[in-house]
Design a protein around this motif. Structure first.
Motif, PDB file in Angstrom:
ATOM      1  N   PRO A  22      77.761  16.672 -34.851  1.00 46.95           N
ATOM      2  CA  PRO A  22      77.146  17.232 -33.642  1.00 46.95           C
ATOM      3  C   PRO A  22      75.635  16.968 -33.621  1.00 46.95           C
ATOM      4  O   PRO A  22      74.998  16.794 -34.662  1.00 46.95           O
ATOM      5  CB  PRO A  22      77.447  18.731 -33.754  1.00 46.95           C
ATOM      6  N   ASN A  23      75.071  16.927 -32.436  1.00 49.91           N
ATOM      7  CA  ASN A  23      73.638  16.730 -32.203  1.00 49.91           C
ATOM      8  C   ASN A  23      73.127  15.371 -32.705  1.00 49.91           C
ATOM      9  O   ASN A  23      71.945  15.225 -32.997  1.00 49.91           O
ATOM     10  CB  ASN A  23      72.805  17.848 -32.835  1.00 49.91           C
ATOM     11  N   GLN A  24      74.000  14.413 -32.816  1.00 53.08           N
ATOM     12  CA  GLN A  24      73.596  13.096 -33.312  1.00 53.08           C
ATOM     13  C   GLN A  24      72.660  12.405 -32.309  1.00 53.08           C
ATOM     14  O   GLN A  24      71.665  11.802 -32.707  1.00 53.08           O
ATOM     15  CB  GLN A  24      74.838  12.226 -33.552  1.00 53.08           C
ATOM     16  N   ILE A  25      72.959  12.485 -31.038  1.00 54.23           N
ATOM     17  CA  ILE A  25      72.136  11.820 -30.023  1.00 54.23           C
ATOM     18  C   ILE A  25      70.746  12.445 -29.973  1.00 54.23           C
ATOM     19  O   ILE A  25      69.740  11.741 -29.852  1.00 54.23           O
ATOM     20  CB  ILE A  25      72.826  11.892 -28.654  1.00 54.23           C
ATOM     21  N   GLU A  26      70.667  13.763 -30.084  1.00 57.33           N
ATOM     22  CA  GLU A  26      69.363  14.435 -30.053  1.00 57.33           C
ATOM     23  C   GLU A  26      68.514  14.025 -31.251  1.00 57.33           C
ATOM     24  O   GLU A  26      67.299  13.817 -31.131  1.00 57.33           O
ATOM     25  CB  GLU A  26      69.542  15.956 -30.034  1.00 57.33           C
ATOM     26  N   ARG A  27      69.130  13.903 -32.431  1.00 56.22           N
ATOM     27  CA  ARG A  27      68.390  13.468 -33.629  1.00 56.22           C
ATOM     28  C   ARG A  27      67.836  12.062 -33.434  1.00 56.22           C
ATOM     29  O   ARG A  27      66.704  11.765 -33.811  1.00 56.22           O
ATOM     30  CB  ARG A  27      69.295  13.495 -34.857  1.00 56.22           C
ATOM     31  N   PHE A  28      68.642  11.190 -32.835  1.00 52.94           N
ATOM     32  CA  PHE A  28      68.182   9.827 -32.600  1.00 52.94           C
ATOM     33  C   PHE A  28      67.011   9.800 -31.610  1.00 52.94           C
ATOM     34  O   PHE A  28      66.057   9.056 -31.794  1.00 52.94           O
ATOM     35  CB  PHE A  28      69.336   8.974 -32.072  1.00 52.94           C
ATOM     36  N   LYS A  29      67.086  10.636 -30.575  1.00 52.08           N
ATOM     37  CA  LYS A  29      65.999  10.687 -29.592  1.00 52.08           C
ATOM     38  C   LYS A  29      64.703  11.155 -30.237  1.00 52.08           C
ATOM     39  O   LYS A  29      63.632  10.632 -29.965  1.00 52.08           O
ATOM     40  CB  LYS A  29      66.370  11.612 -28.437  1.00 52.08           C
ATOM     41  N   VAL A  30      64.787  12.158 -31.108  1.00 56.40           N
ATOM     42  CA  VAL A  30      63.589  12.665 -31.788  1.00 56.40           C
ATOM     43  C   VAL A  30      62.990  11.582 -32.676  1.00 56.40           C
ATOM     44  O   VAL A  30      61.775  11.370 -32.682  1.00 56.40           O
ATOM     45  CB  VAL A  30      63.939  13.935 -32.610  1.00 56.40           C
TER      46      VAL A  30
END
Length: 163
Positions: A143-151
Motif C-alpha cells: 500500500p501507498n507505493q505510488i505516494e512513496r514514489f511521488k515523494v
C-alpha cells in the motif's frame, strides 16, 4: 569489366598481386534478379499486397500467400484494400551473431522472423525495469507505493538545481 548500372557495395574486391589493381566481381549470380529466400519475391519489383499477406506474382499471374505458395484469388471487397509495395531483397544475419550465414530476405520476411526475438527482448526490458523498481522501492503490491514514489521524485527535482 563494366560496372555501369551496378552498385559497388554488392561486389567483392579482388586484389591482383601482379599489378596492384583492384577488380570488382559480382557476389551474386548474373542470371536474373535476386529473390527472397522465404516468399520468392523478386528484388526491385512493385508487388500488390493484401492485408492478410497475399501478394500478386506477375510472372505466374497468380496470387501467393505469405510463404510463396499459390493462394486463392481475392474477391472484390478484399481487393479494395490492396497496396503496392516495393520489394527490396538484401542479405541479413538474423541472429545478430557474426558467425552465422547470411540469408537473402525481403523486408517483410526479415521482420516476421525477427518478431519473436524482438518480443522477447522487449519483455526482458520491461521485467528488468520492474525489478529495478522493486529493488529500490519495494514490491508493487504494497500500500501507498505510488505516494512513496511521488515523494521520492519530488525530492530529486528539488535537489537538481544549478551548481
Amino acid at each position: 569489366m563494366s560496372t555501369r548500372g551496378r552498385r559497388k557495395s554488392s561486389h567483392r574486391p579482388q586484389l591482383d598481386p601482379s599489378d596492384g589493381s583492384v577488380r570488382y566481381t559480382a557476389t551474386t549470380p548474373a542470371g536474373g534478379p535476386e529473390r527472397c529466400r522465404d516468399c520468392g519475391r523478386k528484388h526491385g519489383t512493385i508487388v500488390r499486397c493484401l492485408p492478410d499477406g497475399r501478394w500478386f506474382d506477375a510472372d505466374d499471374q497468380t496470387w501467393r500467400d505469405r510463404r510463396g505458395r499459390r493462394a486463392a484469388w481475392p474477391n472484390v471487397v478484399e481487393y479494395a484494400e490492396v497496396r503496392d509495395l516495393a520489394v527490396t531483397v538484401r542479405q541479413v544475419r538474423l541472429s545478430g551473431d557474426a558467425s552465422t550465414r547470411l540469408s537473402k530476405l525481403c523486408r517483410r520476411c526479415q521482420m516476421s522472423r525477427e518478431a519473436v526475438r524482438n518480443a522477447i527482448r522487449s519483455r526482458i526490458r520491461a521485467l528488468s525495469r520492474r525489478a529495478l523498481g522493486d529493488l529500490f522501492l519495494g514490491g508493487y503490491h504494497e500500500p501507498n507505493q505510488i505516494e512513496r514514489f511521488k515523494v521520492l521524485s519530488r525530492r530529486a527535482r528539488k535537489t537538481d538545481g544549478p551548481l
